[in-house]
Write an enzyme that holds these catalytic residues in place. Structure first.
Site, PDB file in Angstrom:
ATOM      1  N   THR A 123       0.884  -1.153  -0.174  1.00 54.40           N
ATOM      2  CA  THR A 123       0.038   0.022   0.132  1.00 54.40           C
ATOM      3  C   THR A 123       0.827   1.330  -0.122  1.00 54.40           C
ATOM      4  O   THR A 123       2.080   1.477   0.683  1.00 54.40           O
ATOM      5  CB  THR A 123      -0.876  -0.024   1.263  1.00 54.40           C
ATOM      6  OG1 THR A 123      -1.572  -1.343   1.214  1.00 54.40           O
ATOM      7  CG2 THR A 123      -1.841   1.041   1.245  1.00 54.40           C
ATOM      8  N   PRO A 181       0.470   5.768  -0.074  1.00 51.61           N
ATOM      9  CA  PRO A 181      -0.358   6.998   0.046  1.00 51.61           C
ATOM     10  C   PRO A 181      -1.693   7.075  -0.909  1.00 51.61           C
ATOM     11  O   PRO A 181      -2.821   7.340  -0.581  1.00 51.61           O
ATOM     12  CB  PRO A 181       0.418   8.401   0.093  1.00 51.61           C
ATOM     13  CG  PRO A 181       1.700   7.481   0.518  1.00 51.61           C
ATOM     14  CD  PRO A 181       1.803   6.498  -0.101  1.00 51.61           C
ATOM     15  N   ALA A 186      -2.493   4.407  -3.256  1.00 50.15           N
ATOM     16  CA  ALA A 186      -3.115   3.242  -3.960  1.00 50.15           C
ATOM     17  C   ALA A 186      -3.096   1.919  -2.845  1.00 50.15           C
ATOM     18  O   ALA A 186      -2.152   1.994  -2.138  1.00 50.15           O
ATOM     19  CB  ALA A 186      -2.015   2.849  -5.119  1.00 50.15           C
ATOM     20  N   TRP A 213       0.772   2.758   5.807  1.00 45.92           N
ATOM     21  CA  TRP A 213      -0.018   1.856   6.399  1.00 45.92           C
ATOM     22  C   TRP A 213       0.559   0.289   6.635  1.00 45.92           C
ATOM     23  O   TRP A 213      -0.370  -0.530   6.360  1.00 45.92           O
ATOM     24  CB  TRP A 213      -1.761   1.698   5.915  1.00 45.92           C
ATOM     25  CG  TRP A 213      -2.522   2.867   5.896  1.00 45.92           C
ATOM     26  CD1 TRP A 213      -2.770   3.647   5.199  1.00 45.92           C
ATOM     27  CD2 TRP A 213      -3.079   3.316   7.373  1.00 45.92           C
ATOM     28  NE1 TRP A 213      -3.352   4.745   5.444  1.00 45.92           N
ATOM     29  CE2 TRP A 213      -3.679   4.537   7.012  1.00 45.92           C
ATOM     30  CE3 TRP A 213      -2.970   2.802   8.615  1.00 45.92           C
ATOM     31  CZ2 TRP A 213      -4.439   5.351   7.925  1.00 45.92           C
ATOM     32  CZ3 TRP A 213      -3.773   3.385   9.257  1.00 45.92           C
ATOM     33  CH2 TRP A 213      -4.216   4.771   9.084  1.00 45.92           C
ATOM     34  N   ILE A 214       1.897   0.287   6.712  1.00 48.80           N
ATOM     35  CA  ILE A 214       2.621  -0.992   6.869  1.00 48.80           C
ATOM     36  C   ILE A 214       2.635  -1.618   8.418  1.00 48.80           C
ATOM     37  O   ILE A 214       3.192  -0.735   9.202  1.00 48.80           O
ATOM     38  CB  ILE A 214       3.841  -0.836   6.202  1.00 48.80           C
ATOM     39  CG1 ILE A 214       3.768  -0.197   4.796  1.00 48.80           C
ATOM     40  CG2 ILE A 214       4.465  -2.205   6.170  1.00 48.80           C
ATOM     41  CD1 ILE A 214       2.706  -0.689   3.917  1.00 48.80           C
ATOM     42  N   GLU A 253      -6.026  -6.104   3.705  1.00 43.25           N
ATOM     43  CA  GLU A 253      -6.144  -7.262   2.746  1.00 43.25           C
ATOM     44  C   GLU A 253      -7.484  -7.278   2.102  1.00 43.25           C
ATOM     45  O   GLU A 253      -7.914  -8.552   1.764  1.00 43.25           O
ATOM     46  CB  GLU A 253      -5.854  -8.364   3.987  1.00 43.25           C
ATOM     47  CG  GLU A 253      -4.662  -8.342   4.639  1.00 43.25           C
ATOM     48  CD  GLU A 253      -3.529  -9.428   4.912  1.00 43.25           C
ATOM     49  OE1 GLU A 253      -3.891 -10.435   3.832  1.00 43.25           O
ATOM     50  OE2 GLU A 253      -3.006  -9.460   5.856  1.00 43.25           O
ATOM     51  N   THR A 310     -10.615  -4.695   1.144  1.00 38.47           N
ATOM     52  CA  THR A 310     -12.038  -4.231   1.788  1.00 38.47           C
ATOM     53  C   THR A 310     -12.856  -5.306   1.435  1.00 38.47           C
ATOM     54  O   THR A 310     -12.900  -6.000   0.258  1.00 38.47           O
ATOM     55  CB  THR A 310     -12.119  -2.969   1.283  1.00 38.47           C
ATOM     56  OG1 THR A 310     -12.678  -2.951  -0.172  1.00 38.47           O
ATOM     57  CG2 THR A 310     -10.993  -1.858   1.410  1.00 38.47           C
ATOM     58  N   SER A 311     -14.085  -5.110   2.337  1.00 38.14           N
ATOM     59  CA  SER A 311     -15.206  -5.896   2.131  1.00 38.14           C
ATOM     60  C   SER A 311     -15.786  -5.877   0.618  1.00 38.14           C
ATOM     61  O   SER A 311     -16.275  -6.778   0.018  1.00 38.14           O
ATOM     62  CB  SER A 311     -16.270  -5.878   3.055  1.00 38.14           C
ATOM     63  OG  SER A 311     -15.822  -6.168   4.330  1.00 38.14           O
TER      64      SER A 311
END
Ligand SMILES: Cc1cc2nc3c(=O)[nH]c(=O)nc-3n(C[C@H](O)[C@H](O)[C@H](O)COP(=O)(O)OP(=O)(O)OC[C@H]3O[C@@H](n4cnc5c(N)ncnc54)[C@H](O)[C@@H]3O)c2cc1C
Length: 403
Positions: A126, A128, A130, A156-157, A363, A365-366
Protein backbone atom coordinates in the site's frame (compact mmCIF):
# COMPACT_ATOMS: atom_id res chain seq x y z
CA UNK A 1 -15.34 -36.21 5.78
CA UNK A 2 -13.54 -35.78 9.11
CA UNK A 3 -14.14 -32.55 11.07
CA UNK A 4 -12.04 -33.52 14.09
CA UNK A 5 -8.72 -31.89 14.91
CA UNK A 6 -5.65 -34.08 15.38
CA UNK A 7 -3.92 -34.34 18.76
CA UNK A 8 -1.13 -32.21 17.35
CA UNK A 9 -3.61 -29.49 16.37
CA UNK A 10 -5.20 -29.61 19.83
CA UNK A 11 -1.76 -29.31 21.40
CA UNK A 12 -0.94 -26.21 19.33
CA UNK A 13 -4.30 -24.66 20.12
CA UNK A 14 -3.76 -25.19 23.86
CA UNK A 15 -0.19 -23.90 23.77
CA UNK A 16 -1.11 -20.71 21.88
CA UNK A 17 -4.19 -20.11 24.01
CA UNK A 18 -2.16 -20.54 27.18
CA UNK A 19 0.46 -18.07 25.97
CA UNK A 20 -2.12 -15.46 24.93
CA UNK A 21 -4.24 -15.85 28.08
CA UNK A 22 -1.47 -16.00 30.66
CA UNK A 23 1.17 -13.70 29.23
CA UNK A 24 -0.65 -11.21 27.00
CA UNK A 25 -4.15 -10.74 28.43
CA UNK A 26 -2.92 -9.27 31.75
CA UNK A 27 -0.96 -6.49 29.98
CA UNK A 28 -2.86 -5.89 26.75
CA UNK A 29 -5.16 -3.14 28.00
CA UNK A 30 -2.23 -1.09 29.22
CA UNK A 31 -0.40 -1.37 25.86
CA UNK A 32 -3.57 -0.64 23.93
CA UNK A 33 -4.16 2.49 26.04
CA UNK A 34 -0.57 3.66 25.62
CA UNK A 35 -0.67 2.80 21.89
CA UNK A 36 2.56 0.82 22.21
CA UNK A 37 3.40 -2.64 20.96
CA UNK A 38 4.44 -5.20 23.57
CA UNK A 39 8.24 -5.14 23.22
CA UNK A 40 8.90 -8.74 24.31
CA UNK A 41 6.13 -10.32 22.26
CA UNK A 42 8.19 -11.17 19.15
CA UNK A 43 10.91 -12.88 21.18
CA UNK A 44 8.37 -14.90 23.11
CA UNK A 45 6.39 -15.94 20.01
CA UNK A 46 9.69 -16.94 18.41
CA UNK A 47 10.68 -19.06 21.42
CA UNK A 48 7.34 -20.86 21.27
CA UNK A 49 7.80 -21.61 17.56
CA UNK A 50 4.67 -19.64 16.60
CA UNK A 51 6.51 -17.34 14.16
CA UNK A 52 7.51 -20.28 11.96
CA UNK A 53 4.60 -22.55 12.77
CA UNK A 54 3.91 -23.91 9.25
CA UNK A 55 7.40 -23.46 7.81
CA UNK A 56 9.38 -26.70 7.27
CA UNK A 57 11.91 -27.58 9.96
CA UNK A 58 14.78 -27.34 7.46
CA UNK A 59 13.93 -23.64 7.04
CA UNK A 60 13.89 -23.00 10.79
CA UNK A 61 10.15 -23.58 11.33
CA UNK A 62 8.03 -25.90 13.46
CA UNK A 63 7.03 -28.10 10.48
CA UNK A 64 3.29 -27.99 11.10
CA UNK A 65 0.52 -27.58 8.53
CA UNK A 66 -1.61 -24.65 7.39
CA UNK A 67 -4.48 -25.66 9.70
CA UNK A 68 -2.11 -25.19 12.67
CA UNK A 69 -1.42 -21.67 11.39
CA UNK A 70 -5.16 -20.93 11.30
CA UNK A 71 -5.75 -22.33 14.78
CA UNK A 72 -2.89 -20.26 16.18
CA UNK A 73 -4.35 -17.11 14.60
CA UNK A 74 -7.79 -17.87 16.02
CA UNK A 75 -6.37 -18.28 19.53
CA UNK A 76 -4.17 -15.19 19.29
CA UNK A 77 -6.94 -12.87 18.12
CA UNK A 78 -9.27 -14.23 20.78
CA UNK A 79 -7.05 -12.19 23.11
CA UNK A 80 -5.88 -9.32 20.88
CA UNK A 81 -5.82 -8.51 17.19
CA UNK A 82 -2.29 -7.09 17.40
CA UNK A 83 -0.95 -10.62 18.04
CA UNK A 84 -2.67 -12.01 14.95
CA UNK A 85 -1.47 -9.07 12.83
CA UNK A 86 2.09 -10.21 13.59
CA UNK A 87 1.18 -13.62 12.15
CA UNK A 88 -0.53 -12.09 9.12
CA UNK A 89 2.41 -9.99 8.00
CA UNK A 90 5.35 -12.01 9.31
CA UNK A 91 4.12 -15.51 8.44
CA UNK A 92 1.21 -15.16 5.99
CA UNK A 93 2.33 -12.29 3.79
CA UNK A 94 6.10 -12.57 4.06
CA UNK A 95 7.53 -15.96 5.14
CA UNK A 96 5.06 -18.08 3.16
CA UNK A 97 5.68 -15.88 0.12
CA UNK A 98 9.40 -16.52 0.43
CA UNK A 99 8.67 -20.21 0.85
CA UNK A 100 6.63 -20.14 -2.37
CA UNK A 101 8.77 -17.87 -4.56
CA UNK A 102 12.29 -17.41 -3.15
CA UNK A 103 15.49 -19.04 -4.40
CA UNK A 104 17.22 -21.50 -2.08
CA UNK A 105 19.84 -18.86 -1.22
CA UNK A 106 17.11 -16.31 -0.36
CA UNK A 107 15.33 -18.89 1.80
CA UNK A 108 18.51 -19.61 3.74
CA UNK A 109 19.30 -15.93 4.20
CA UNK A 110 15.83 -14.57 5.01
CA UNK A 111 13.26 -17.31 5.63
CA UNK A 112 15.35 -19.26 8.17
CA UNK A 113 15.90 -16.38 10.64
CA UNK A 114 12.28 -15.28 10.17
CA UNK A 115 10.88 -18.73 10.94
CA UNK A 116 13.14 -18.95 13.99
CA UNK A 117 11.86 -15.57 15.17
CA UNK A 118 15.35 -14.04 15.05
CA UNK A 119 14.22 -11.49 12.42
CA UNK A 120 10.80 -9.88 11.98
CA UNK A 121 9.33 -9.36 8.52
CA UNK A 122 6.48 -7.47 6.95
CA UNK A 123 4.80 -6.69 3.63
CA UNK A 124 4.72 -3.34 1.87
CA UNK A 125 2.27 -2.92 -0.99
CA UNK A 126 0.00 0.00 0.00
CA UNK A 127 1.01 3.60 -0.74
CA UNK A 128 -0.50 6.98 0.13
CA UNK A 129 -2.25 7.04 -3.27
CA UNK A 130 -2.97 3.34 -3.87
CA UNK A 131 -4.57 0.66 -1.68
CA UNK A 132 -7.33 -1.38 -3.33
CA UNK A 133 -6.00 -0.42 -6.74
CA UNK A 134 -2.63 -2.11 -6.22
CA UNK A 135 -1.63 -1.68 -9.85
CA UNK A 136 -1.72 2.08 -9.20
CA UNK A 137 1.38 2.11 -6.97
CA UNK A 138 4.03 4.71 -7.80
CA UNK A 139 7.17 3.28 -6.17
CA UNK A 140 9.81 2.90 -8.87
CA UNK A 141 12.69 0.44 -9.09
CA UNK A 142 15.39 1.09 -11.68
CA UNK A 143 18.19 -1.35 -12.29
CA UNK A 144 21.80 -0.06 -12.20
CA UNK A 145 24.15 -2.99 -12.82
CA UNK A 146 24.17 -5.26 -9.77
CA UNK A 147 21.54 -3.36 -7.80
CA UNK A 148 18.17 -1.63 -8.11
CA UNK A 149 17.46 1.91 -6.92
CA UNK A 150 14.02 2.23 -5.29
CA UNK A 151 12.12 5.49 -4.81
CA UNK A 152 8.68 5.86 -3.28
CA UNK A 153 6.63 5.69 -0.11
CA UNK A 154 4.73 2.83 1.50
CA UNK A 155 1.89 3.67 3.89
CA UNK A 156 -0.18 1.79 6.46
CA UNK A 157 2.45 -0.92 6.79
CA UNK A 158 2.04 -3.18 9.83
CA UNK A 159 5.25 -3.45 11.90
CA UNK A 160 6.95 -0.84 9.66
CA UNK A 161 8.92 0.58 12.58
CA UNK A 162 9.91 -2.77 14.10
CA UNK A 163 10.46 -5.20 11.20
CA UNK A 164 13.94 -6.16 9.96
CA UNK A 165 12.85 -7.25 6.47
CA UNK A 166 10.26 -5.75 4.13
CA UNK A 167 8.70 -7.38 1.09
CA UNK A 168 8.38 -4.30 -1.14
CA UNK A 169 6.40 -4.19 -4.38
CA UNK A 170 7.60 -1.59 -6.90
CA UNK A 171 7.24 -0.81 -10.57
CA UNK A 172 10.12 -1.69 -12.91
CA UNK A 173 8.08 -0.94 -16.04
CA UNK A 174 5.30 1.55 -15.16
CA UNK A 175 3.68 1.52 -18.60
CA UNK A 176 2.77 -2.14 -18.21
CA UNK A 177 0.73 -1.40 -15.03
CA UNK A 178 0.33 -4.66 -13.08
CA UNK A 179 2.57 -6.56 -15.51
CA UNK A 180 5.39 -4.10 -14.82
CA UNK A 181 5.62 -4.73 -11.08
CA UNK A 182 8.47 -6.50 -9.27
CA UNK A 183 8.96 -7.75 -5.68
CA UNK A 184 12.04 -7.07 -3.55
CA UNK A 185 13.34 -8.24 -0.19
CA UNK A 186 14.49 -5.02 1.47
CA UNK A 187 16.48 -4.90 4.69
CA UNK A 188 15.97 -2.10 7.18
CA UNK A 189 19.71 -1.38 7.07
CA UNK A 190 19.91 -0.81 3.29
CA UNK A 191 20.97 2.75 2.37
CA UNK A 192 17.99 5.03 1.68
CA UNK A 193 15.42 3.17 3.83
CA UNK A 194 13.59 5.08 6.58
CA UNK A 195 10.47 4.17 8.59
CA UNK A 196 8.02 5.85 10.95
CA UNK A 197 4.95 5.10 13.05
CA UNK A 198 1.37 6.24 12.39
CA UNK A 199 -0.23 7.52 15.61
CA UNK A 200 -3.91 7.96 16.45
CA UNK A 201 -5.30 4.74 14.93
CA UNK A 202 -8.82 3.61 15.84
CA UNK A 203 -7.71 0.06 16.65
CA UNK A 204 -4.80 -2.42 16.73
CA UNK A 205 -3.26 0.08 19.11
CA UNK A 206 -0.98 -2.48 20.70
CA UNK A 207 0.41 -3.13 17.23
CA UNK A 208 2.80 -0.98 15.24
CA UNK A 209 1.59 0.47 11.92
CA UNK A 210 3.65 2.93 9.92
CA UNK A 211 5.29 4.13 6.74
CA UNK A 212 8.43 3.27 4.80
CA UNK A 213 10.23 5.93 2.79
CA UNK A 214 12.53 4.71 0.02
CA UNK A 215 14.85 7.43 -1.16
CA UNK A 216 17.40 6.16 -3.66
CA UNK A 217 17.30 2.92 -1.66
CA UNK A 218 19.92 0.47 -2.87
CA UNK A 219 18.69 -3.11 -3.22
CA UNK A 220 21.05 -5.81 -4.57
CA UNK A 221 19.81 -7.73 -7.63
CA UNK A 222 19.97 -10.97 -5.60
CA UNK A 223 17.21 -9.49 -3.41
CA UNK A 224 14.70 -9.43 -6.24
CA UNK A 225 11.99 -12.00 -5.47
CA UNK A 226 10.95 -13.80 -8.64
CA UNK A 227 11.42 -12.26 -12.06
CA UNK A 228 10.88 -8.70 -13.21
CA UNK A 229 7.16 -8.35 -13.96
CA UNK A 230 6.06 -11.03 -11.44
CA UNK A 231 5.53 -8.58 -8.57
CA UNK A 232 1.76 -8.28 -8.91
CA UNK A 233 1.28 -12.06 -8.99
CA UNK A 234 3.60 -12.47 -6.00
CA UNK A 235 1.73 -9.74 -4.09
CA UNK A 236 -1.62 -11.43 -4.79
CA UNK A 237 -0.45 -14.93 -3.83
CA UNK A 238 0.91 -13.41 -0.61
CA UNK A 239 -2.62 -12.15 0.06
CA UNK A 240 -4.00 -15.68 -0.34
CA UNK A 241 -2.04 -16.55 2.80
CA UNK A 242 -2.42 -13.24 4.62
CA UNK A 243 -6.19 -13.29 4.16
CA UNK A 244 -6.32 -16.81 5.53
CA UNK A 245 -4.71 -15.62 8.78
CA UNK A 246 -7.11 -12.65 8.93
CA UNK A 247 -10.12 -14.96 8.44
CA UNK A 248 -8.93 -17.33 11.18
CA UNK A 249 -8.15 -14.41 13.50
CA UNK A 250 -11.53 -12.76 12.96
CA UNK A 251 -13.10 -16.11 13.87
CA UNK A 252 -11.26 -15.88 17.19
CA UNK A 253 -12.53 -12.35 17.67
CA UNK A 254 -16.13 -13.53 17.17
CA UNK A 255 -15.50 -16.18 19.81
CA UNK A 256 -14.09 -13.57 22.20
CA UNK A 257 -17.28 -11.50 21.73
CA UNK A 258 -19.45 -14.56 22.29
CA UNK A 259 -17.61 -15.62 25.44
CA UNK A 260 -17.66 -12.13 26.93
CA UNK A 261 -21.36 -11.69 26.09
CA UNK A 262 -22.39 -15.07 27.51
CA UNK A 263 -20.55 -14.33 30.75
CA UNK A 264 -22.08 -10.89 31.14
CA UNK A 265 -25.57 -12.02 30.11
CA UNK A 266 -25.50 -14.58 32.93
CA UNK A 267 -24.35 -12.03 35.53
CA UNK A 268 -26.47 -8.97 34.77
CA UNK A 269 -30.10 -8.79 35.89
CA UNK A 270 -32.91 -6.56 34.59
CA UNK A 271 -36.62 -6.85 35.32
CA UNK A 272 -35.90 -9.70 37.76
CA UNK A 273 -34.19 -11.91 35.18
CA UNK A 274 -30.70 -12.53 33.86
CA UNK A 275 -30.45 -10.47 30.65
CA UNK A 276 -29.56 -13.73 28.88
CA UNK A 277 -33.14 -14.80 29.43
CA UNK A 278 -34.51 -11.90 27.34
CA UNK A 279 -35.14 -13.04 23.79
CA UNK A 280 -33.71 -9.91 22.17
CA UNK A 281 -30.41 -10.45 23.98
CA UNK A 282 -30.55 -14.10 22.95
CA UNK A 283 -30.90 -12.97 19.34
CA UNK A 284 -27.55 -11.20 19.51
CA UNK A 285 -25.88 -14.13 21.24
CA UNK A 286 -27.36 -16.58 18.72
CA UNK A 287 -26.01 -14.49 15.82
CA UNK A 288 -22.52 -14.59 17.35
CA UNK A 289 -22.75 -18.37 17.76
CA UNK A 290 -23.92 -18.77 14.17
CA UNK A 291 -21.16 -16.51 12.81
CA UNK A 292 -18.51 -18.33 14.80
CA UNK A 293 -19.49 -21.74 13.43
CA UNK A 294 -19.70 -20.52 9.83
CA UNK A 295 -16.47 -18.49 9.97
CA UNK A 296 -14.61 -21.42 11.48
CA UNK A 297 -15.74 -23.84 8.78
CA UNK A 298 -14.83 -21.38 6.03
CA UNK A 299 -11.27 -20.84 7.23
CA UNK A 300 -10.72 -24.53 7.94
CA UNK A 301 -11.88 -25.30 4.40
CA UNK A 302 -9.31 -22.82 3.04
CA UNK A 303 -6.61 -24.35 5.27
CA UNK A 304 -7.50 -27.83 4.05
CA UNK A 305 -7.17 -26.67 0.43
CA UNK A 306 -3.75 -25.21 1.23
CA UNK A 307 -2.69 -28.50 2.80
CA UNK A 308 -3.68 -30.27 -0.44
CA UNK A 309 -1.78 -27.73 -2.57
CA UNK A 310 -5.00 -26.56 -4.27
CA UNK A 311 -5.39 -22.90 -5.23
CA UNK A 312 -7.80 -21.28 -2.80
CA UNK A 313 -8.03 -17.60 -3.75
CA UNK A 314 -11.84 -17.74 -4.00
CA UNK A 315 -12.39 -19.76 -0.81
CA UNK A 316 -9.89 -17.69 1.19
CA UNK A 317 -11.50 -14.47 -0.02
CA UNK A 318 -14.98 -15.57 1.04
CA UNK A 319 -13.63 -16.76 4.42
CA UNK A 320 -11.94 -13.38 5.00
CA UNK A 321 -14.92 -11.35 3.84
CA UNK A 322 -17.43 -13.31 5.93
CA UNK A 323 -15.36 -13.54 9.12
CA UNK A 324 -14.30 -9.89 9.22
CA UNK A 325 -17.79 -8.50 8.54
CA UNK A 326 -19.21 -10.93 11.09
CA UNK A 327 -16.59 -10.02 13.70
CA UNK A 328 -17.47 -6.33 13.39
CA UNK A 329 -21.16 -7.16 13.86
CA UNK A 330 -20.33 -9.48 16.79
CA UNK A 331 -18.25 -6.78 18.50
CA UNK A 332 -21.00 -4.20 18.04
CA UNK A 333 -23.54 -6.65 19.48
CA UNK A 334 -21.19 -7.52 22.33
CA UNK A 335 -21.09 -3.84 23.36
CA UNK A 336 -24.89 -3.75 23.17
CA UNK A 337 -25.14 -6.79 25.45
CA UNK A 338 -22.87 -5.03 27.95
CA UNK A 339 -24.86 -1.78 27.85
CA UNK A 340 -22.93 1.24 29.15
CA UNK A 341 -20.20 -0.95 30.62
CA UNK A 342 -19.41 -2.18 27.11
CA UNK A 343 -18.88 1.42 26.09
CA UNK A 344 -15.90 1.84 28.43
CA UNK A 345 -12.54 0.13 28.48
CA UNK A 346 -13.37 -1.48 31.80
CA UNK A 347 -14.45 -4.40 29.59
CA UNK A 348 -12.65 -5.76 26.53
CA UNK A 349 -15.53 -5.50 24.08
CA UNK A 350 -14.93 -1.85 23.09
CA UNK A 351 -11.39 -2.86 22.07
CA UNK A 352 -12.82 -5.75 20.07
CA UNK A 353 -14.99 -3.33 18.09
CA UNK A 354 -12.10 -0.92 17.37
CA UNK A 355 -9.88 -3.84 16.34
CA UNK A 356 -12.54 -5.50 14.20
CA UNK A 357 -12.93 -2.45 11.97
CA UNK A 358 -9.37 -2.63 10.60
CA UNK A 359 -9.82 -6.12 9.23
CA UNK A 360 -12.73 -5.11 7.00
CA UNK A 361 -10.31 -2.63 5.40
CA UNK A 362 -6.92 -4.35 5.11
CA UNK A 363 -6.07 -7.33 2.90
CA UNK A 364 -8.92 -6.42 0.56
CA UNK A 365 -11.83 -4.30 1.77
CA UNK A 366 -15.23 -6.02 2.02
CA UNK A 367 -16.16 -4.26 -1.23
CA UNK A 368 -13.15 -5.77 -3.03
CA UNK A 369 -14.07 -9.24 -1.76
CA UNK A 370 -17.65 -8.79 -2.93
CA UNK A 371 -16.38 -7.85 -6.37
CA UNK A 372 -14.10 -10.90 -6.42
CA UNK A 373 -16.91 -13.25 -5.41
CA UNK A 374 -19.25 -11.82 -8.03
CA UNK A 375 -16.55 -12.12 -10.70
CA UNK A 376 -15.90 -15.77 -9.84
CA UNK A 377 -19.62 -16.54 -9.79
CA UNK A 378 -20.22 -14.79 -13.10
CA UNK A 379 -17.25 -16.47 -14.76
CA UNK A 380 -15.34 -13.17 -15.29
CA UNK A 381 -12.41 -14.31 -13.17
CA UNK A 382 -10.35 -17.51 -13.19
CA UNK A 383 -7.14 -18.56 -11.43
CA UNK A 384 -4.31 -19.32 -13.84
CA UNK A 385 -1.52 -21.81 -12.99
CA UNK A 386 1.48 -20.16 -11.34
CA UNK A 387 5.19 -20.58 -12.04
CA UNK A 388 5.60 -21.37 -8.31
CA UNK A 389 2.64 -22.83 -6.43
CA UNK A 390 2.46 -22.92 -2.62
CA UNK A 391 3.61 -26.50 -1.89
CA UNK A 392 1.08 -28.99 -0.51
CA UNK A 393 1.73 -30.01 3.09
CA UNK A 394 3.70 -33.22 3.46
CA UNK A 395 4.57 -34.06 7.10
CA UNK A 396 7.64 -36.08 6.16
CA UNK A 397 9.11 -33.26 4.09
CA UNK A 398 8.05 -30.52 6.54
CA UNK A 399 9.52 -32.28 9.55
CA UNK A 400 12.75 -33.48 7.94
CA UNK A 401 15.91 -31.73 9.16
CA UNK A 402 17.36 -31.76 5.64
CA UNK A 403 16.38 -32.99 2.19
C1 LIG B 1 -4.35 -1.31 10.53
C2 LIG B 1 -3.94 -1.44 9.10
C3 LIG B 1 -2.86 -2.23 8.77
C4 LIG B 1 -2.44 -2.36 7.43
N1 LIG B 1 -1.34 -3.11 7.15
C5 LIG B 1 -0.87 -3.15 5.85
C6 LIG B 1 0.36 -3.84 5.55
O1 LIG B 1 1.00 -4.44 6.42
N2 LIG B 1 0.81 -3.81 4.27
C7 LIG B 1 0.14 -3.16 3.27
O2 LIG B 1 0.60 -3.17 2.14
N3 LIG B 1 -1.02 -2.49 3.55
C8 LIG B 1 -1.54 -2.47 4.80
N4 LIG B 1 -2.70 -1.79 5.09
C9 LIG B 1 -3.37 -1.04 4.04
C10 LIG B 1 -4.65 -1.67 3.54
O3 LIG B 1 -4.39 -2.91 2.91
C11 LIG B 1 -5.36 -0.67 2.62
O4 LIG B 1 -5.74 0.42 3.43
C12 LIG B 1 -6.56 -1.29 1.93
O5 LIG B 1 -6.12 -2.12 0.89
C13 LIG B 1 -7.52 -0.24 1.36
O6 LIG B 1 -6.84 0.71 0.62
P1 LIG B 1 -7.11 2.28 0.86
O7 LIG B 1 -7.04 2.54 2.30
O8 LIG B 1 -6.18 3.02 -0.05
O9 LIG B 1 -8.60 2.51 0.41
P2 LIG B 1 -9.11 2.76 -1.10
O10 LIG B 1 -8.59 1.74 -1.99
O11 LIG B 1 -8.85 4.18 -1.45
O12 LIG B 1 -10.68 2.55 -0.90
C14 LIG B 1 -11.51 3.52 -0.23
C15 LIG B 1 -12.93 2.98 -0.24
O13 LIG B 1 -13.39 2.79 -1.59
C16 LIG B 1 -13.82 1.46 -1.79
N5 LIG B 1 -13.47 1.03 -3.13
C17 LIG B 1 -12.26 1.12 -3.75
N6 LIG B 1 -12.33 0.62 -4.98
C18 LIG B 1 -13.60 0.15 -5.16
C19 LIG B 1 -14.31 -0.48 -6.22
N7 LIG B 1 -13.70 -0.83 -7.37
N8 LIG B 1 -15.62 -0.77 -6.04
C20 LIG B 1 -16.24 -0.49 -4.87
N9 LIG B 1 -15.63 0.11 -3.83
C21 LIG B 1 -14.33 0.43 -3.97
C22 LIG B 1 -13.06 0.65 -0.73
O14 LIG B 1 -13.72 -0.58 -0.45
C23 LIG B 1 -13.07 1.61 0.44
O15 LIG B 1 -14.30 1.52 1.10
C24 LIG B 1 -3.15 -1.68 6.40
C25 LIG B 1 -4.28 -0.90 6.75
C26 LIG B 1 -4.67 -0.79 8.07
C27 LIG B 1 -5.88 0.06 8.40
Amino acid sequence: MDFSLSEEHERVRRMVRDFAEREVRPVIKEHDRKQEHIPWVFKRMGELGILGICVPVRYGGAGMDYIALGLACEELERVDTSLRVIMSVHVGLNSLTLFQWATEAQKQKYLVPQAQGAKIATYALTEPGAGSDAAGIQTRAVRHGDHYVLNGEKMWISLADVADHFLVIAKTDPEKRHRGMTAFIVERGFPGVRTGTIHGKLGVRAGNTGWIALQDAQVPVENRLGEEGEGFTIAMTALDNGRYTVAAGATGLIRACLEASVKYANERYTFGQRIGEHQLVQEMIARMAQSYEAARLLYLQAGWLKNQGIRNTRQTSVAKWFATDASFQAASDAIQVHGSYGYSDEYDVERYLRNAKGAVIYEGTSQIHQIMQAQYALGYRQDRPLRCELPAYDPEVWQAEAI
